[in-house]
Design an enzyme around this catalytic site. Sequence first.
Site, short mmCIF file in Angstrom:
data_model
loop_
_atom_site.label_atom_id
_atom_site.label_comp_id
_atom_site.label_asym_id
_atom_site.label_seq_id
_atom_site.Cartn_x
_atom_site.Cartn_y
_atom_site.Cartn_z
N ASN A 10 -26.37 -65.03 12.98
CA ASN A 10 -25.36 -65.21 14.02
C ASN A 10 -24.45 -63.98 13.92
O ASN A 10 -23.61 -63.90 13.04
CB ASN A 10 -24.58 -66.50 13.78
CG ASN A 10 -23.39 -66.64 14.72
OD1 ASN A 10 -23.27 -65.91 15.70
ND2 ASN A 10 -22.51 -67.59 14.42
N TRP A 11 -24.67 -63.04 14.84
CA TRP A 11 -23.95 -61.76 14.74
C TRP A 11 -22.48 -61.90 15.15
O TRP A 11 -21.69 -61.00 14.93
CB TRP A 11 -24.64 -60.70 15.60
CG TRP A 11 -25.98 -60.25 15.07
CD1 TRP A 11 -26.70 -60.78 14.04
CD2 TRP A 11 -26.74 -59.12 15.55
NE1 TRP A 11 -27.87 -60.07 13.86
CE2 TRP A 11 -27.92 -59.05 14.77
CE3 TRP A 11 -26.55 -58.19 16.57
CZ2 TRP A 11 -28.89 -58.07 14.97
CZ3 TRP A 11 -27.53 -57.22 16.78
CH2 TRP A 11 -28.68 -57.16 15.98
N LYS A 12 -22.13 -63.00 15.81
CA LYS A 12 -20.76 -63.23 16.31
C LYS A 12 -20.31 -62.05 17.18
O LYS A 12 -21.14 -61.43 17.84
CB LYS A 12 -19.81 -63.47 15.13
CG LYS A 12 -20.32 -64.54 14.18
CD LYS A 12 -19.26 -65.07 13.28
CE LYS A 12 -19.86 -66.04 12.27
NZ LYS A 12 -18.88 -66.75 11.50
N HIS A 95 -21.08 -74.27 17.75
CA HIS A 95 -20.56 -73.60 16.55
C HIS A 95 -19.08 -73.96 16.38
O HIS A 95 -18.35 -74.09 17.37
CB HIS A 95 -20.74 -72.09 16.68
CG HIS A 95 -20.50 -71.36 15.40
ND1 HIS A 95 -19.24 -71.08 14.93
CD2 HIS A 95 -21.36 -70.88 14.47
CE1 HIS A 95 -19.34 -70.46 13.77
NE2 HIS A 95 -20.62 -70.32 13.46
N GLU A 97 -16.63 -72.24 15.65
CA GLU A 97 -15.70 -71.28 16.29
C GLU A 97 -15.57 -71.59 17.78
O GLU A 97 -14.49 -71.43 18.36
CB GLU A 97 -16.18 -69.84 16.02
CG GLU A 97 -15.93 -69.45 14.56
CD GLU A 97 -16.87 -68.39 14.00
OE1 GLU A 97 -17.55 -67.69 14.78
OE2 GLU A 97 -16.93 -68.28 12.76
N SER A 213 -21.56 -68.89 4.37
CA SER A 213 -21.58 -67.91 3.27
C SER A 213 -22.91 -67.86 2.54
O SER A 213 -22.96 -67.62 1.33
CB SER A 213 -20.42 -68.17 2.30
OG SER A 213 -19.17 -68.05 2.98
N GLY A 235 -22.00 -63.30 8.18
CA GLY A 235 -21.72 -61.98 7.59
C GLY A 235 -22.94 -61.27 7.02
O GLY A 235 -23.13 -60.07 7.28
C1 PEP Z 1 -21.71 -68.85 10.76
O1 PEP Z 1 -20.68 -68.55 11.33
O2 PEP Z 1 -22.61 -69.42 11.38
C2 PEP Z 1 -21.82 -68.52 9.34
C3 PEP Z 1 -22.61 -69.23 8.61
O3 PEP Z 1 -21.04 -67.47 8.87
P1 PEP Z 1 -21.01 -66.89 7.36
O4 PEP Z 1 -22.45 -66.77 6.91
O5 PEP Z 1 -20.35 -65.56 7.50
O6 PEP Z 1 -20.26 -67.87 6.55
#
Ligand code: PEP
Length: 248
Positions: A10-12, A95, A97, A213, A235
């Site tokens: 997920n590049w956001k 998601h 967010e 994470s 990330g």
């Molecule tokens: C995400 O937003 O889907 C996610 C899992 O982010 P991160 O890996 O950065 O925690």
Amino acid sequence: MARRRIIAGNWKMNMTPSQAVELCATLKDLVNNDAEDVVYCVPAIDIVPVAEAIKGTNVKLGAENFYIEDKGAFTGEISAPMLKEAGVEYIIIGHSERRDIFGENDILINAKVKKAFAAGLKPILCCGESLALRKAGTYKEWIARQIKWDLTDVTADQVKELVIAYEPIWAIGTGETATADQAQEVCKMIREVIADMYDAATAEAVRIQYGGSMNAGNAAELLSKEDIDGGLIGGAALKPDFGQIVNA
Ligand code: PEP
């Protein structure tokens, strides 16, 4: 039945079009693994250049958002048919967010899941609890309720094609990962909810990811768990580490 692993980035809101093409080139040989589904879910403006950049590779294209109408006066939005024509296969829905920052509720999320299936896109449906709910001990009820709302009027055949991402909000972008046992506990519970709502075959078929994470260091342990069929990665999807997760 063995479920096919699915590792999705997920590049956001990261990567300009030129950076996106560069990242595809960096990752190309690192993510070459035909034994599983590898997906890049990218910002809308990167969809066309990334579709071109992954041609001839094993990588599948995903998007991060869309609106439920096909066309019309919806300034700033993008539709499922637009995504489909551009080569998008997977779409992230629900998601945290989108829920927390953009106010998307379970009624809209359910409409998006149904629209995605109708348009031939495969949803990656996200669910997960806040730190407060985790501490209160009511996280399982919360997640079960999210799944029931979000899958209202979705058929068993559709759920067999669905990907559910369990993403504890307290672990997203914080560097704090759920332990493999915590993640397995909830992914197993989600499969039981699907069995209750549908049947054992549907529960056995649905793919459930962990997200929060996940990185090159913790992926192998998380992915070794029985009910964890892949990862949704933020990330670490923007770095060569993504290749290590794909091959964990
Ligand atoms: C995400 O937003 O889907 C996610 C899992 O982010 P991160 O890996 O950065 O925690």
